[in-house]
Enzyme design. Sequence first.
Site, PDB file in Angstrom:
ATOM      1  N   ASP A 103       2.077   4.680   0.443  1.00  0.00           N
ATOM      2  CA  ASP A 103       1.641   5.842   1.218  1.00  0.00           C
ATOM      3  C   ASP A 103       1.924   7.134   0.445  1.00  0.00           C
ATOM      4  O   ASP A 103       2.986   7.278  -0.163  1.00  0.00           O
ATOM      5  CB  ASP A 103       2.435   5.845   2.545  1.00  0.00           C
ATOM      6  CG  ASP A 103       1.960   6.911   3.508  1.00  0.00           C
ATOM      7  OD1 ASP A 103       0.764   6.902   3.847  1.00  0.00           O
ATOM      8  OD2 ASP A 103       2.785   7.754   3.918  1.00  0.00           O
ATOM      9  N   GLU A 162      -2.314   5.298  -2.407  1.00  0.00           N
ATOM     10  CA  GLU A 162      -3.122   6.261  -1.659  1.00  0.00           C
ATOM     11  C   GLU A 162      -2.911   7.633  -2.276  1.00  0.00           C
ATOM     12  O   GLU A 162      -1.827   8.216  -2.188  1.00  0.00           O
ATOM     13  CB  GLU A 162      -2.654   6.298  -0.195  1.00  0.00           C
ATOM     14  CG  GLU A 162      -3.523   7.167   0.668  1.00  0.00           C
ATOM     15  CD  GLU A 162      -2.776   8.053   1.657  1.00  0.00           C
ATOM     16  OE1 GLU A 162      -3.443   8.669   2.485  1.00  0.00           O
ATOM     17  OE2 GLU A 162      -1.528   8.123   1.587  1.00  0.00           O
ATOM     18  N   HIS A 166      -7.832   4.338   8.765  1.00  0.00           N
ATOM     19  CA  HIS A 166      -7.197   4.709  10.029  1.00  0.00           C
ATOM     20  C   HIS A 166      -7.044   6.225  10.183  1.00  0.00           C
ATOM     21  O   HIS A 166      -6.557   6.694  11.196  1.00  0.00           O
ATOM     22  CB  HIS A 166      -5.834   4.030  10.128  1.00  0.00           C
ATOM     23  CG  HIS A 166      -4.921   4.453   9.012  1.00  0.00           C
ATOM     24  ND1 HIS A 166      -5.158   4.109   7.694  1.00  0.00           N
ATOM     25  CD2 HIS A 166      -3.798   5.218   9.004  1.00  0.00           C
ATOM     26  CE1 HIS A 166      -4.209   4.646   6.927  1.00  0.00           C
ATOM     27  NE2 HIS A 166      -3.375   5.316   7.698  1.00  0.00           N
ATOM     28  N   GLU A 169       6.266  14.129  -6.348  1.00  0.00           N
ATOM     29  CA  GLU A 169       6.430  15.574  -6.555  1.00  0.00           C
ATOM     30  C   GLU A 169       7.879  15.975  -6.313  1.00  0.00           C
ATOM     31  O   GLU A 169       8.582  15.381  -5.502  1.00  0.00           O
ATOM     32  CB  GLU A 169       5.511  16.378  -5.640  1.00  0.00           C
ATOM     33  CG  GLU A 169       6.015  16.486  -4.214  1.00  0.00           C
ATOM     34  CD  GLU A 169       5.140  17.336  -3.300  1.00  0.00           C
ATOM     35  OE1 GLU A 169       4.223  18.005  -3.785  1.00  0.00           O
ATOM     36  OE2 GLU A 169       5.397  17.310  -2.087  1.00  0.00           O
ATOM     37  N   ARG A 191       0.910  -1.148   0.000  1.00  0.00           N
ATOM     38  CA  ARG A 191       0.000   0.000   0.000  1.00  0.00           C
ATOM     39  C   ARG A 191       0.948   1.196   0.000  1.00  0.00           C
ATOM     40  O   ARG A 191       1.704   1.405   0.959  1.00  0.00           O
ATOM     41  CB  ARG A 191      -0.884  -0.042   1.253  1.00  0.00           C
ATOM     42  CG  ARG A 191      -1.855   1.120   1.393  1.00  0.00           C
ATOM     43  CD  ARG A 191      -1.275   2.175   2.287  1.00  0.00           C
ATOM     44  NE  ARG A 191      -2.234   3.222   2.644  1.00  0.00           N
ATOM     45  CZ  ARG A 191      -1.884   4.356   3.218  1.00  0.00           C
ATOM     46  NH1 ARG A 191      -0.626   4.594   3.513  1.00  0.00           N
ATOM     47  NH2 ARG A 191      -2.776   5.251   3.522  1.00  0.00           N
TER      48      ARG A 191
HETATM   49  C1  NOJ Z   1      -1.082   8.787   4.952  1.00  0.00           C
HETATM   50  C2  NOJ Z   1      -1.379   7.866   6.104  1.00  0.00           C
HETATM   51  O1  NOJ Z   1      -2.599   7.220   5.857  1.00  0.00           O
HETATM   52  C3  NOJ Z   1      -1.412   8.723   7.347  1.00  0.00           C
HETATM   53  O2  NOJ Z   1      -1.860   7.984   8.449  1.00  0.00           O
HETATM   54  C4  NOJ Z   1      -0.049   9.306   7.580  1.00  0.00           C
HETATM   55  O3  NOJ Z   1      -0.099  10.219   8.656  1.00  0.00           O
HETATM   56  C5  NOJ Z   1       0.457  10.059   6.352  1.00  0.00           C
HETATM   57  N1  NOJ Z   1       0.240   9.351   5.125  1.00  0.00           N
HETATM   58  C6  NOJ Z   1       1.935  10.329   6.453  1.00  0.00           C
HETATM   59  O4  NOJ Z   1       2.640   9.127   6.256  1.00  0.00           O
END
Ligand code: NOJ
Length: 551
Positions: A201, A243, A309, A208, A199
């Site tokens: 992040d 994400e 989360h 960027e 996944r």
């Molecule tokens: C996205 C994550 O879902 C979140 O929990 C996190 O704080 C930020 N990225 C920074 O890694």
Amino acid sequence: MIEDLWYKNTIIYSLDLETFMDANGDGIGDFEGLMRRLDYLHSLGIDTIWLAPFQPTPNQDNGYDISDYYGVDPRHGSSGDFVEFMQQANKRGIKVIIDLVVNHTSDQHPWFQAARKDQNSRYHDWYVWSKKRPTDWNKGMVFPGVQKATWTYDQEIRQYYFHRFYNFQPDLNMDNPEVRTEIRRIMGYWLELGVAGFRVDAVPFIIETPAPGKKKPVLKFDYLAEMRRFLQWRRGDAILLGEANVLPEENKKYFGAEGEGIHMMFNFFVNQHLFYALASANVEPLIKALKATKEVFPSAQWAQFLRNHDELDLGRLTDEQRAKVFARFGPEKHMQLYDRGIRRRLSPMLGNRPQTELAHSLLFSLPGTPVLRYGDEIGMGDDLSLQERDAVRTPMQWSDDPQAGFSDIEKTVHPSISEGPYSFHQINVETQRRDQDSLLNWMSQMIRLRKECPEIGWGDWEIVKTGSPHVLGMCYRWRGNSLLVLHNFDEKPHEVRIKLKEEDGKRLINLLKNEPIDFDKEGIHKIALEAYGYRWYRIGDLKHVLHRTKA
Ligand code: NOJ
């Protein structure tokens, strides 16, 4: 072969080791605890686990601040435990995907420590620096209200470093080829240990290139293609799940050309419009969002979810829509976060079982792969006395025992919810397992149903006219099988009239309960949906559905 694309019809369960199950009695969840709960997940029908970061970390952002990419935080166990867990998961046919957090490291990572000590260090250029304070030093924060800047002065090297997130999460410099090589090593390491993918992040920020003072950073999608090539070379069936809370047109660039970008993307756009539909009982904007995200390559896939989360981010809605969702699901200031979201769990937001069922039935029937958040299968609540997003990160409620059966000691990483309607005395796995009518048993039935409807993952879909602004109708087709799903978002019952297409035949078979279904001379079905009612129908002949899996 489309059937080889396992991620198109899997059920993903997202969990955080920290709050799932503590086996060694230190109040923090661990791999051994998770292993003890694998049979539970297996019998629930989960076939993919998405593990939140578990590597060594100062843990200032729930593990999303990693200080060593090649290990396991001792609070959760050892690398040996990880391998043992992989073996146990695989034995049950459960795949594991893990977070790849490479937009930034922790400021405690030895790379950053070296980078800030010495301008000539090999690691200095692994991060993003500016000698002068950039004019936009306090712009572009991801956590407005809590995070104060995106460029912070480092006393040691006397320069500003860039951090898209909190100041203890310095961004890595992706333009440095050494950084990209290191990221491949990290991926290679975990792939070798058996993970089925990552996944990824914060994808928009990984690609960027921040430049001090510049308004729009350049996005380098080539980096994603590079990652994908490497991943696939090392493991043909591994995937990237991205994400990126971006608009649908932009999202296409993340999927890239067929076979070149990210395999799966979270559908944030649909997610937000789905909550608007739940709040307003108006399905039109959700239909638009579905249509806007319809066109993807055959091998690309959406990941659909209700809650995760983080906060429920409503940033893509119009001001008016957002205000409606706030008013309905997060009316009080302390329920809201970062000027854009709600820090609550699903069940307390919805507040009633019929709407909770509706939301999940929808989740399982949306085009894409469903991602469940731990605890949502039993309807867990939140703890708004905890800071920021920790409100939705309380320990899994296994039983009525102290600490919800999560741990033997009283002081746990976050406190268990012990009071009110969502306390572990009321809401827990053990009680619900024994109760035929529980949410947990309903959930396993829905998961089974989703697995029996592979056309959702592999097939094509269209919106079916229901004649009601409150009822969403969708039809899936795949290899001669078709499926009709209806969802009534209103608190009042509605009767809908459905005309099936000639080629689909006229018969509807209710997949959830026995119910006589009639159609009139024109072939129109009249279906009475109760408040928040939902239906799953096979169209045509069930015999075909069960056997016709080959083209
Ligand atoms: C996205 C994550 O879902 C979140 O929990 C996190 O704080 C930020 N990225 C920074 O890694």
